[in-house]
Design a protein around this motif. Structure first.
Motif, PDB file in Angstrom:
ATOM      1  N   GLY A 105     -19.874  50.093  70.474  1.00 23.77           N
ATOM      2  CA  GLY A 105     -20.774  50.496  69.396  1.00 23.77           C
ATOM      3  C   GLY A 105     -20.530  51.884  68.838  1.00 23.77           C
ATOM      4  O   GLY A 105     -21.292  52.363  68.005  1.00 23.77           O
ATOM      5  N   ARG A 106     -19.444  52.545  69.256  1.00 20.21           N
ATOM      6  CA  ARG A 106     -19.129  53.887  68.742  1.00 20.21           C
ATOM      7  C   ARG A 106     -18.942  53.837  67.237  1.00 20.21           C
ATOM      8  O   ARG A 106     -18.251  52.972  66.705  1.00 20.21           O
ATOM      9  CB  ARG A 106     -17.864  54.413  69.402  1.00 20.21           C
ATOM     10  N   GLU A 107     -19.551  54.785  66.523  1.00 23.23           N
ATOM     11  CA  GLU A 107     -19.446  54.854  65.076  1.00 23.23           C
ATOM     12  C   GLU A 107     -18.620  56.064  64.681  1.00 23.23           C
ATOM     13  O   GLU A 107     -18.798  57.150  65.229  1.00 23.23           O
ATOM     14  CB  GLU A 107     -20.829  54.951  64.443  1.00 23.23           C
ATOM     15  N   GLU A 108     -17.711  55.860  63.738  1.00 22.45           N
ATOM     16  CA  GLU A 108     -16.901  56.948  63.208  1.00 22.45           C
ATOM     17  C   GLU A 108     -16.902  56.863  61.693  1.00 22.45           C
ATOM     18  O   GLU A 108     -17.135  55.810  61.123  1.00 22.45           O
ATOM     19  CB  GLU A 108     -15.466  56.860  63.721  1.00 22.45           C
TER      20      GLU A 108
ATOM     21  N   ASP B  85     -13.222  61.527  57.384  1.00 28.19           N
ATOM     22  CA  ASP B  85     -13.475  62.852  56.828  1.00 28.19           C
ATOM     23  C   ASP B  85     -12.328  63.215  55.890  1.00 28.19           C
ATOM     24  O   ASP B  85     -11.192  63.401  56.338  1.00 28.19           O
ATOM     25  CB  ASP B  85     -13.585  63.867  57.963  1.00 28.19           C
ATOM     26  N   ASP B  86     -12.628  63.307  54.604  1.00 26.88           N
ATOM     27  CA  ASP B  86     -11.592  63.634  53.618  1.00 26.88           C
ATOM     28  C   ASP B  86     -11.019  65.034  53.822  1.00 26.88           C
ATOM     29  O   ASP B  86      -9.844  65.268  53.556  1.00 26.88           O
ATOM     30  CB  ASP B  86     -12.145  63.514  52.202  1.00 26.88           C
ATOM     31  N   ALA B  87     -11.827  65.956  54.295  1.00 23.50           N
ATOM     32  CA  ALA B  87     -11.369  67.341  54.477  1.00 23.50           C
ATOM     33  C   ALA B  87     -10.262  67.440  55.528  1.00 23.50           C
ATOM     34  O   ALA B  87      -9.306  68.193  55.353  1.00 23.50           O
ATOM     35  CB  ALA B  87     -12.544  68.239  54.869  1.00 23.50           C
ATOM     36  N   THR B  88     -10.394  66.681  56.607  1.00 24.22           N
ATOM     37  CA  THR B  88      -9.379  66.734  57.656  1.00 24.22           C
ATOM     38  C   THR B  88      -8.368  65.592  57.557  1.00 24.22           C
ATOM     39  O   THR B  88      -7.331  65.627  58.199  1.00 24.22           O
ATOM     40  CB  THR B  88     -10.027  66.670  59.052  1.00 24.22           C
ATOM     41  N   GLY B  89      -8.706  64.561  56.778  1.00 19.73           N
ATOM     42  CA  GLY B  89      -7.810  63.412  56.642  1.00 19.73           C
ATOM     43  C   GLY B  89      -7.754  62.553  57.883  1.00 19.73           C
ATOM     44  O   GLY B  89      -6.741  61.917  58.158  1.00 19.73           O
ATOM     45  N   SER B  90      -8.860  62.551  58.661  1.00 17.61           N
ATOM     46  CA  SER B  90      -8.873  61.773  59.896  1.00 17.61           C
ATOM     47  C   SER B  90     -10.278  61.237  60.179  1.00 17.61           C
ATOM     48  O   SER B  90     -11.246  61.597  59.520  1.00 17.61           O
ATOM     49  CB  SER B  90      -8.399  62.633  61.073  1.00 17.61           C
ATOM     50  N   TRP B  91     -10.354  60.385  61.201  1.00 18.08           N
ATOM     51  CA  TRP B  91     -11.629  59.823  61.631  1.00 18.08           C
ATOM     52  C   TRP B  91     -12.349  60.817  62.523  1.00 18.08           C
ATOM     53  O   TRP B  91     -11.726  61.478  63.345  1.00 18.08           O
ATOM     54  CB  TRP B  91     -11.392  58.526  62.402  1.00 18.08           C
ATOM     55  N   VAL B  92     -13.667  60.937  62.343  1.00 16.24           N
ATOM     56  CA  VAL B  92     -14.495  61.801  63.187  1.00 16.24           C
ATOM     57  C   VAL B  92     -15.681  60.986  63.705  1.00 16.24           C
ATOM     58  O   VAL B  92     -16.142  60.053  63.046  1.00 16.24           O
ATOM     59  CB  VAL B  92     -14.992  63.055  62.437  1.00 16.24           C
ATOM     60  N   VAL B  93     -16.158  61.352  64.873  1.00  8.13           N
ATOM     61  CA  VAL B  93     -17.288  60.660  65.482  1.00  8.13           C
ATOM     62  C   VAL B  93     -18.546  60.967  64.686  1.00  8.13           C
ATOM     63  O   VAL B  93     -18.777  62.109  64.266  1.00  8.13           O
ATOM     64  CB  VAL B  93     -17.461  61.105  66.953  1.00  8.13           C
ATOM     65  N   ALA B  94     -19.368  59.965  64.460  1.00  4.92           N
ATOM     66  CA  ALA B  94     -20.618  60.143  63.731  1.00  4.92           C
ATOM     67  C   ALA B  94     -21.520  61.126  64.468  1.00  4.92           C
ATOM     68  O   ALA B  94     -21.429  61.282  65.691  1.00  4.92           O
ATOM     69  CB  ALA B  94     -21.322  58.803  63.568  1.00  4.92           C
ATOM     70  N   ASP B  95     -22.395  61.800  63.737  1.00  7.25           N
ATOM     71  CA  ASP B  95     -23.271  62.817  64.317  1.00  7.25           C
ATOM     72  C   ASP B  95     -24.164  62.271  65.425  1.00  7.25           C
ATOM     73  O   ASP B  95     -24.393  62.927  66.430  1.00  7.25           O
ATOM     74  CB  ASP B  95     -24.141  63.448  63.231  1.00  7.25           C
ATOM     75  N   ASP B  96     -24.679  61.070  65.243  1.00  6.93           N
ATOM     76  CA  ASP B  96     -25.562  60.461  66.241  1.00  6.93           C
ATOM     77  C   ASP B  96     -24.791  59.425  67.056  1.00  6.93           C
ATOM     78  O   ASP B  96     -25.205  58.291  67.211  1.00  6.93           O
ATOM     79  CB  ASP B  96     -26.786  59.846  65.574  1.00  6.93           C
TER      80      ASP B  96
END
Length: 61
Positions: free
Chosen positions: A17-20, A23-34
């Motif tokens: 259930g991990r959500e990502e 991110d256009d600024a870094t050009g990569s996937w980042v983990v959602a805040d929650d």
């Protein structure tokens, strides 16, 4: 009209259930805040789901 390839903006692991989000600024996937999910999960993203990577060029007119 020409079709454009687009990328998904978010994804969810089918196992933990991990959500990502992308991110256009870094050009990569980042983990959602929650974030939920397991850190050591071998994530299985829904690559055969309902996301369609092609946009119809006519819709941008």
């Amino acid at each position: 009209m020409a079709e454009r390839i687009r990328r998904p903006r978010a994804r969810v692991c089918e196992r933990c259930g991990r959500e990502e989000r992308f991110d256009d600024a870094t050009g990569s996937w980042v983990v959602a805040d929650d974030a939920v999910g397991a850190v050591y999960c071998i994530h299985e993203w829904d690559i055969n789901g309902s996301f369609v990577p092609f946009e119809d060029g006519a819709s941008e007119a």
